[in-house]
Write a protein that holds these residues in place. Structure first.
Motif, short mmCIF file in Angstrom:
data_model
loop_
_atom_site.label_atom_id
_atom_site.label_comp_id
_atom_site.label_asym_id
_atom_site.label_seq_id
_atom_site.Cartn_x
_atom_site.Cartn_y
_atom_site.Cartn_z
N LYS A 76 0.86 -1.18 0.00
CA LYS A 76 0.00 0.00 0.00
C LYS A 76 0.89 1.23 0.00
O LYS A 76 1.80 1.35 0.84
CB LYS A 76 -0.92 -0.01 1.23
CG LYS A 76 -1.88 1.17 1.28
CD LYS A 76 -2.83 1.03 2.46
CE LYS A 76 -2.11 1.13 3.80
NZ LYS A 76 -3.04 1.10 4.94
N CYS A 77 0.67 2.11 -0.94
CA CYS A 77 1.46 3.33 -1.04
C CYS A 77 0.58 4.54 -0.73
O CYS A 77 -0.60 4.58 -1.08
CB CYS A 77 2.05 3.49 -2.44
SG CYS A 77 3.24 2.21 -2.89
N GLU A 81 2.21 7.66 4.25
CA GLU A 81 2.23 6.34 4.87
C GLU A 81 2.26 5.26 3.80
O GLU A 81 1.50 5.33 2.83
CB GLU A 81 1.00 6.15 5.78
CG GLU A 81 0.97 7.08 6.97
CD GLU A 81 -0.22 6.80 7.89
OE1 GLU A 81 -0.78 5.69 7.80
OE2 GLU A 81 -0.59 7.70 8.66
N SER A 82 3.12 4.27 3.98
CA SER A 82 3.21 3.14 3.06
C SER A 82 3.36 1.86 3.87
O SER A 82 3.74 1.89 5.04
CB SER A 82 4.39 3.30 2.10
OG SER A 82 4.18 4.38 1.22
N GLU A 83 3.08 0.72 3.21
CA GLU A 83 3.07 -0.54 3.94
C GLU A 83 3.44 -1.69 3.01
O GLU A 83 3.07 -1.70 1.83
CB GLU A 83 1.68 -0.77 4.53
CG GLU A 83 1.56 -1.94 5.48
CD GLU A 83 0.17 -2.00 6.09
OE1 GLU A 83 -0.07 -1.30 7.10
OE2 GLU A 83 -0.68 -2.71 5.53
N GLU A 85 3.42 -5.99 3.23
CA GLU A 85 3.03 -7.17 4.02
C GLU A 85 3.44 -8.43 3.27
O GLU A 85 3.12 -8.60 2.09
CB GLU A 85 1.53 -7.17 4.28
CG GLU A 85 1.07 -8.34 5.12
CD GLU A 85 -0.41 -8.29 5.45
OE1 GLU A 85 -1.05 -9.36 5.49
OE2 GLU A 85 -0.93 -7.16 5.66
N LYS A 96 4.71 -7.55 8.55
CA LYS A 96 4.15 -6.29 8.06
C LYS A 96 5.08 -5.15 8.46
O LYS A 96 5.40 -4.97 9.64
CB LYS A 96 2.76 -6.05 8.65
CG LYS A 96 2.06 -4.81 8.10
CD LYS A 96 0.71 -4.57 8.77
CE LYS A 96 -0.28 -5.66 8.41
NZ LYS A 96 -1.64 -5.36 8.96
N LEU A 97 5.54 -4.40 7.46
CA LEU A 97 6.40 -3.25 7.67
C LEU A 97 5.64 -1.98 7.33
O LEU A 97 5.09 -1.86 6.22
CB LEU A 97 7.65 -3.34 6.78
CG LEU A 97 8.50 -4.61 6.91
CD1 LEU A 97 9.62 -4.60 5.86
CD2 LEU A 97 9.08 -4.74 8.31
N SER A 98 5.61 -1.03 8.25
CA SER A 98 4.90 0.24 8.04
C SER A 98 5.91 1.38 8.01
O SER A 98 6.83 1.44 8.84
CB SER A 98 3.87 0.48 9.14
OG SER A 98 2.92 -0.57 9.17
N ARG A 118 6.84 0.92 12.18
CA ARG A 118 6.22 -0.20 12.90
C ARG A 118 6.55 -1.51 12.21
O ARG A 118 6.58 -1.60 10.99
CB ARG A 118 4.70 -0.02 12.99
CG ARG A 118 4.00 -1.04 13.89
CD ARG A 118 2.56 -0.61 14.18
NE ARG A 118 1.95 -1.45 15.18
CZ ARG A 118 1.22 -2.55 14.90
NH1 ARG A 118 1.03 -2.90 13.64
NH2 ARG A 118 0.68 -3.27 15.87
N SER A 143 5.69 -7.45 17.96
CA SER A 143 5.63 -6.12 17.33
C SER A 143 6.58 -5.16 18.01
O SER A 143 7.10 -5.40 19.10
CB SER A 143 4.19 -5.58 17.37
OG SER A 143 3.72 -5.53 18.71
#
Length: 258
Positions: A76-77, A81-83, A85, A96-98, A118, A143
């Motif tokens: 997710k861009c 904020e991007s992610e 998984e 999962k990297l945030s 995160r 986490s």
């Protein structure tokens, strides 16, 4: 709208392109443009309980879990904020990297940077590849708390060849899970062109190692330059003094001068 968004987003696991079998490559593309790229080698060290031989006491074993090359991925861009998984072994393991981009007021004005904000790692101790005879097997989540890692100026990629260790706290009796990252090249924002990283921002460890490698060369060059300059000055001084008239110390020789 959801179907259109899914069609516009592409995720690719390009790990097979890496000559290092332990290194993975992941790309997230939106609207046919790369918006997140990640290359790294990752391994988790997870403590878990097993029964002792007397079946009364508990002892702690350790599972070493590498990130599998066949990992499924989601991405997710966003502007800030991007992610990323990743999941593998039938979703027994999920990482999962945030990432977060934010501005900071400095003496030079407002400056932006991004960071890994995160980490969430879900693992199943009933999975038998890495966990043997775990007590009360089941799913757990490890986490990070208030994480500020891989801090990088906005518009640049993060690079670190050295191994880094990040500690995560597990729901399994607050055990400490270690994430080992190495050979990292990562950029979750502001990628300038498709599949192209921006200029790298090296981690402090790599910068120090690079300095340690180049410092002997620099010192050797300086020492060589000092020797050359010293020999040059000596040669010039010797030449000048040799061309001067030598005044005899014995005064009786004065009458022969001139």
């Amino acid at each position: 709208a959801a179907a259109r968004l899914a069609a516009e987003q592409e995720v690719e696991n390009l790990s097979g392109l890496s000559p290092n079998p332990e290194k993975d490559i992941f790309v997230v593309r939106e609207n046919r443009t790369t918006c997140l790229m990640a290359e790294f080698a990752a391994k988790f060290i997870v403590p878990y309980d097993v029964w002792a031989s007397n079946y009364v006491d508990l002892i702690t074993e350790q599972a070493d879990i590498p990130l599998s090359r066949g990992a499924e991925m989601k991405g997710k861009c966003g502007t800030n904020e991007s992610e990323l998984e990743l999941s593998w072994l039938d979703q027994a393991y999920t990482l999962k990297l945030s990432f977060l981009k934010e501005g900071h007021n400095t003496s030079r004005g407002l400056e932006a940077s991004w960071r890994l904000s995160r980490i969430q790692f879900t693992y199943d101790t009933s999975e038998r590849t890495y966990f043997k005879d775990a007590v009360s097997p089941g799913k757990h989540t490890a986490s990070s708390h208030r994480l500020s890692a891989l801090v990088t100026p906005a518009g640049r990629s993060y690079e670190c060849q050295a191994q880094q260790t990040i500690s995560l706290v597990s729901s399994d009796h607050q055990k400490s899970v270690q994430l080992l990252l190495s050979e990292v090249r990562l950029q979750p924002f502001d990628i300038p062109a498709d599949f192209v990283f921006s200029e790298e921002h090296k981690c402090p460890v790599d910068q120090r190692e690079q300095l340690e490698e180049t410092l002997p060369l620099i010192l050797g060059l300086i020492l060589g330059l000092v020797i050359v300059v010293t020999l040059g000055i000596y040669h010039i001084h010797h030449k000048l003094t040799a061309s001067q008239v030598q005044i005899p110390r014995d005064r009786s020789q004065y009458k022969h001068m001139g």
